[in-house]
Motif scaffolding. Structure first.
Motif, PDB file in Angstrom:
ATOM      1  N   THR A  60       0.989  -6.106  -8.900  1.00 38.54           N
ATOM      2  CA  THR A  60       2.366  -5.766  -8.534  1.00 38.54           C
ATOM      3  C   THR A  60       2.555  -4.258  -8.609  1.00 38.54           C
ATOM      4  O   THR A  60       1.905  -3.567  -9.404  1.00 38.54           O
ATOM      5  CB  THR A  60       3.407  -6.441  -9.453  1.00 38.54           C
ATOM      6  OG1 THR A  60       3.176  -6.029 -10.810  1.00 38.54           O
ATOM      7  CG2 THR A  60       3.316  -7.952  -9.370  1.00 38.54           C
ATOM      8  N   VAL A  61       3.454  -3.766  -7.779  1.00 41.59           N
ATOM      9  CA  VAL A  61       3.855  -2.355  -7.784  1.00 41.59           C
ATOM     10  C   VAL A  61       5.371  -2.312  -7.791  1.00 41.59           C
ATOM     11  O   VAL A  61       6.020  -2.967  -6.963  1.00 41.59           O
ATOM     12  CB  VAL A  61       3.302  -1.601  -6.562  1.00 41.59           C
ATOM     13  CG1 VAL A  61       3.819  -0.168  -6.547  1.00 41.59           C
ATOM     14  CG2 VAL A  61       1.787  -1.615  -6.548  1.00 41.59           C
ATOM     15  N   ASP A  62       5.969  -1.573  -8.722  1.00 44.77           N
ATOM     16  CA  ASP A  62       7.425  -1.485  -8.851  1.00 44.77           C
ATOM     17  C   ASP A  62       7.883  -0.042  -8.742  1.00 44.77           C
ATOM     18  O   ASP A  62       7.228   0.885  -9.234  1.00 44.77           O
ATOM     19  CB  ASP A  62       7.889  -2.020 -10.212  1.00 44.77           C
ATOM     20  CG  ASP A  62       7.487  -3.466 -10.433  1.00 44.77           C
ATOM     21  OD1 ASP A  62       8.133  -4.342  -9.854  1.00 44.77           O
ATOM     22  OD2 ASP A  62       6.529  -3.703 -11.189  1.00 44.77           O
ATOM     23  N   LEU A  63       9.047   0.148  -8.120  1.00 42.80           N
ATOM     24  CA  LEU A  63       9.723   1.441  -8.067  1.00 42.80           C
ATOM     25  C   LEU A  63      11.163   1.250  -8.519  1.00 42.80           C
ATOM     26  O   LEU A  63      11.824   0.294  -8.114  1.00 42.80           O
ATOM     27  CB  LEU A  63       9.710   2.017  -6.653  1.00 42.80           C
ATOM     28  CG  LEU A  63       8.377   2.520  -6.102  1.00 42.80           C
ATOM     29  CD1 LEU A  63       8.536   2.912  -4.636  1.00 42.80           C
ATOM     30  CD2 LEU A  63       7.865   3.701  -6.914  1.00 42.80           C
ATOM     31  N   LEU A  80       0.815  -1.198   0.000  1.00 36.87           N
ATOM     32  CA  LEU A  80       0.000   0.000   0.000  1.00 36.87           C
ATOM     33  C   LEU A  80       0.848   1.246   0.000  1.00 36.87           C
ATOM     34  O   LEU A  80       0.565   2.228  -0.707  1.00 36.87           O
ATOM     35  CB  LEU A  80      -0.942  -0.023   1.216  1.00 36.87           C
ATOM     36  CG  LEU A  80      -1.879   1.191   1.377  1.00 36.87           C
ATOM     37  CD1 LEU A  80      -2.802   1.288   0.182  1.00 36.87           C
ATOM     38  CD2 LEU A  80      -2.686   1.069   2.666  1.00 36.87           C
ATOM     39  N   GLY A  81       1.934   1.242   0.757  1.00 33.84           N
ATOM     40  CA  GLY A  81       2.815   2.404   0.797  1.00 33.84           C
ATOM     41  C   GLY A  81       3.437   2.700  -0.539  1.00 33.84           C
ATOM     42  O   GLY A  81       3.550   3.857  -0.960  1.00 33.84           O
ATOM     43  N   LEU A  82       3.842   1.659  -1.270  1.00 28.24           N
ATOM     44  CA  LEU A  82       4.397   1.855  -2.608  1.00 28.24           C
ATOM     45  C   LEU A  82       3.358   2.453  -3.541  1.00 28.24           C
ATOM     46  O   LEU A  82       3.651   3.334  -4.349  1.00 28.24           O
ATOM     47  CB  LEU A  82       4.908   0.525  -3.164  1.00 28.24           C
ATOM     48  CG  LEU A  82       6.133  -0.068  -2.470  1.00 28.24           C
ATOM     49  CD1 LEU A  82       6.420  -1.468  -3.001  1.00 28.24           C
ATOM     50  CD2 LEU A  82       7.350   0.818  -2.676  1.00 28.24           C
ATOM     51  N   TYR A 132       7.834   4.732 -11.602  1.00 26.78           N
ATOM     52  CA  TYR A 132       6.845   3.989 -10.824  1.00 26.78           C
ATOM     53  C   TYR A 132       5.996   3.180 -11.801  1.00 26.78           C
ATOM     54  O   TYR A 132       5.590   3.684 -12.846  1.00 26.78           O
ATOM     55  CB  TYR A 132       5.972   4.966 -10.039  1.00 26.78           C
ATOM     56  CG  TYR A 132       4.698   4.381  -9.483  1.00 26.78           C
ATOM     57  CD1 TYR A 132       4.676   3.750  -8.254  1.00 26.78           C
ATOM     58  CD2 TYR A 132       3.503   4.476 -10.197  1.00 26.78           C
ATOM     59  CE1 TYR A 132       3.504   3.231  -7.731  1.00 26.78           C
ATOM     60  CE2 TYR A 132       2.324   3.958  -9.686  1.00 26.78           C
ATOM     61  CZ  TYR A 132       2.327   3.338  -8.459  1.00 26.78           C
ATOM     62  OH  TYR A 132       1.168   2.808  -7.952  1.00 26.78           O
ATOM     63  N   ARG A 133       5.737   1.910 -11.469  1.00 31.98           N
ATOM     64  CA  ARG A 133       4.915   1.072 -12.345  1.00 31.98           C
ATOM     65  C   ARG A 133       3.986   0.213 -11.496  1.00 31.98           C
ATOM     66  O   ARG A 133       4.395  -0.361 -10.492  1.00 31.98           O
ATOM     67  CB  ARG A 133       5.786   0.172 -13.219  1.00 31.98           C
ATOM     68  CG  ARG A 133       4.983  -0.798 -14.093  1.00 31.98           C
ATOM     69  CD  ARG A 133       5.883  -1.811 -14.772  1.00 31.98           C
ATOM     70  NE  ARG A 133       6.699  -1.185 -15.786  1.00 31.98           N
ATOM     71  CZ  ARG A 133       7.797  -1.742 -16.288  1.00 31.98           C
ATOM     72  NH1 ARG A 133       8.215  -2.915 -15.838  1.00 31.98           N
ATOM     73  NH2 ARG A 133       8.483  -1.124 -17.223  1.00 31.98           N
ATOM     74  N   MET A 134       2.740   0.114 -11.919  1.00 34.20           N
ATOM     75  CA  MET A 134       1.796  -0.776 -11.255  1.00 34.20           C
ATOM     76  C   MET A 134       0.998  -1.525 -12.318  1.00 34.20           C
ATOM     77  O   MET A 134       0.751  -1.004 -13.415  1.00 34.20           O
ATOM     78  CB  MET A 134       0.855   0.011 -10.335  1.00 34.20           C
ATOM     79  CG  MET A 134      -0.020   1.032 -11.040  1.00 34.20           C
ATOM     80  SD  MET A 134      -1.092   1.958  -9.903  1.00 34.20           S
ATOM     81  CE  MET A 134      -2.114   0.647  -9.262  1.00 34.20           C
ATOM     82  N   GLN A 135       0.643  -2.765 -12.008  1.00 34.05           N
ATOM     83  CA  GLN A 135      -0.172  -3.545 -12.931  1.00 34.05           C
ATOM     84  C   GLN A 135      -1.056  -4.507 -12.148  1.00 34.05           C
ATOM     85  O   GLN A 135      -0.705  -4.948 -11.046  1.00 34.05           O
ATOM     86  CB  GLN A 135       0.700  -4.300 -13.928  1.00 34.05           C
ATOM     87  CG  GLN A 135       1.792  -5.150 -13.331  1.00 34.05           C
ATOM     88  CD  GLN A 135       2.748  -5.671 -14.395  1.00 34.05           C
ATOM     89  OE1 GLN A 135       2.548  -5.517 -15.589  1.00 34.05           O
ATOM     90  NE2 GLN A 135       3.801  -6.317 -13.947  1.00 34.05           N
ATOM     91  N   GLY A 169      12.436  -1.676  -5.854  1.00 35.48           N
ATOM     92  CA  GLY A 169      11.740  -2.711  -5.132  1.00 35.48           C
ATOM     93  C   GLY A 169      10.385  -2.989  -5.744  1.00 35.48           C
ATOM     94  O   GLY A 169       9.907  -2.257  -6.622  1.00 35.48           O
ATOM     95  N   GLU A 170       9.759  -4.074  -5.269  1.00 34.93           N
ATOM     96  CA  GLU A 170       8.453  -4.476  -5.767  1.00 34.93           C
ATOM     97  C   GLU A 170       7.607  -5.032  -4.642  1.00 34.93           C
ATOM     98  O   GLU A 170       8.111  -5.723  -3.753  1.00 34.93           O
ATOM     99  CB  GLU A 170       8.600  -5.537  -6.862  1.00 34.93           C
ATOM    100  CG  GLU A 170       7.257  -6.033  -7.423  1.00 34.93           C
ATOM    101  CD  GLU A 170       7.413  -7.106  -8.485  1.00 34.93           C
ATOM    102  OE1 GLU A 170       7.485  -6.742  -9.672  1.00 34.93           O
ATOM    103  OE2 GLU A 170       7.465  -8.299  -8.117  1.00 34.93           O
TER     104      GLU A 170
END
Length: 464
Positions: free
Chosen positions: A208-211, A7-9, A160-163, A223-224
């Motif tokens: 997934t959430v990526d930074l 959630l923080g990401l 920042y990437r989310m899918q 991180g992911e």
């Protein structure tokens, strides 16, 4: 704790940020055709490739390789479509002693959105489907398939990437087409893959959430956070299978050692919970894997990427009140993907230990998957895909109900464009599974489908 990390990401996407440069955007352009996911644009003025922002290599993100040839990919467009299909399935009572065939008819509206600017890439697809069986009307269903992704370059060196993907279906043929062809990625899976109760109600969701932060000219860290859920609402339909979910977090470091080569490592932690009544299990996986990614070709004419990742994994499994099972095992995954104007393919191999995916315990998994597309002529195209998975129970001294098994899923599709908006295609799918001890699959486990479909699509530019 892991859910809070994810959630923080995700909340970081809401933070305001100013770009370090002001590149021209393409929001005022007509829809464009791209032959590569990330190939440099024609007007790029970066002095050298090493000064350009680094990419997130395949091993550090669960993003799938492209499933279309480059000339069929259009950006900054909204698509509305409707398709109708008719077909025949030779076995719709998988898991029963009786084998029954049936005709099948499907009506499927859909909407998709694709937008790209200098700082963002956004995609969304929603494909519901109304399915009717002539012989077994109790299987009539409404499928739901939705997926979306967003990549936002907060600064030229902070991305920042989310899918997310969601499926609700009671038929293996209600899965997205890519699932029957492998859904090839270059990273480790976050749950067991390849095991499917062919005609049982099923809800699946993966996010997934990526930074990624480029800390110097050739160094990238990030991180992911990940989440996956598999739910069978009617447990009576799936004897031998259980619901599960997983949450995880990972961190990575990568170094660009030359214009097209990346070296680095990934640390990943996964917690997988399986909800077998009276014997709920918890698996914990700690994986450390160095990786190497090589962008072999990076031009407007094509895009070829290869990756290999290998290391050690510590896995453990426990049922409340029972003994702990733990082990160290090697883990490896490798992949290669090509996308050109008229051809496209991706292949991956993985050896790992995991859990969930409908089973309770730890299982060693070997899997291979591949997809390929060829545009034979301007209006003709052929695609194929296959996924093979073999699992072995690594906690058999603890849970011996399911010793293991294997599955093969494949598809072949041929299609022709009928003018600018319509398309006709024919296809063949096969699902073949062998898992002794899983009643939902043991009897009559194999199923074949042949079908033909006609679709009509309306496209409109966005971002003008």
């Amino acid at each position: 704790m892991l859910k809070r990390i994810c959630l923080g990401l995700a909340l970081l996407a809401g933070f305001p940020a100013w770009s370090q440069s002001t590149p021209a955007t393409d929001t005022q352009q007509n829809p464009t055709t791209d032959t590569s996911q990330t190939a440099p644009t024609a007007d790029e003025t970066t002095p050298s490739a090493t000064e350009a922002p680094m990419e997130l290599p395949p091993p550090v993100t669960g993003q799938a390789y492209p499933t279309q040839v480059g000339s069929d990919i259009h950006h900054n467009v909204l698509n509305l479509a409707v398709s109708g299909s008719g077909g025949y399935i030779d076995n719709v009572l998988v898991g029963y002693n009786t084998k029954v065939s049936s005709s099948i008819f499907t009506l499927s509206p859909s909407v998709s959105y694709n937008k790209r600017t200098a700082r963002t890439k956004a995609e969304f697809d929603y494909d519901p489907a109304f399915t009717f069986y002539t012989q077994v009307s109790s299987l009539n269903e409404v499928d739901q398939n939705a997926s979306g992704s967003l990549e936002y370059r907060i600064t030229p060196h902070f991305v920042y990437r989310m899918q997310d993907s969601f499926t609700k279906s009671s038929s293996v043929y209600g899965l997205p087409a890519a699932a029957l062809g492998g859904g090839v990625t270059g990273s480790l899976p976050i749950e067991l893959e390849g095991l499917v109760a062919s005609f049982a109600d099923r809800i699946a969701n993966t996010a997934t959430v990526d930074l990624g932060l480029q800390t110097s000219e050739n160094t990238l860290i990030g991180g992911e956070g990940s989440f996956a859920q598999l739910d069978y609402p009617n447990s009576a339909q799936v004897p031998g299978l259980v619901n599960s979910n997983s949450v995880g977090a990972s961190g990575f470091y990568t170094r660009r050692v030359s214009e097209h080569q990346y070296l680095g490592f990934v640390y990943q932690y996964l917690q997988i919970l399986s909800y077998l009544k009276g014997a709920e299990g918890e698996a914990a996986l700690n994986t450390f894997t160095p990786f190497y990614s090589f962008y072999l070709v990076r031009t407007k004419k094509g895009n070829l990427t290869a990756s290999v990742q290998g290391g050690l994994e510590h896995s453990s499994f426990i049922i409340r009140g029972g003994p702990l099972v733990a082990e160290w095992t090697p883990v490896v995954t490798s992949s290669i993907g090509w996308q050109g104007p008229v051809t496209n393919f991706a292949v991956a191999y993985t050896r790992s230990v995991s859990g969930g995916g409908g089973l309770n315990g730890l299982y060693g998994q070997y899997s291979m998957s591949g997809t390929a597309q060829v545009k034979i002529a301007r209006n003709w195209g052929v695609s194929a895909g296959v996924n093979y998975s073999d699992i072995t129970n690594d906690s058999s001294r603890y849970l011996s109900v399911t010793t293991g098994g294997h599955s093969i899923m494949g598809s072949v599709i041929g299609g022709r464009a009928l003018g600018k908006s319509a398309r006709f295609e024919v296809g063949y799918n096969r699902v073949q599974e062998s898992y002794p001890g899983i009643s939902a699959i043991t009897d009559n486990p194999n199923s074949d489908r042949v079908y033909g479909s006609v679709s009509y699509q309306f496209s409109r530019p966005v971002g003008r």
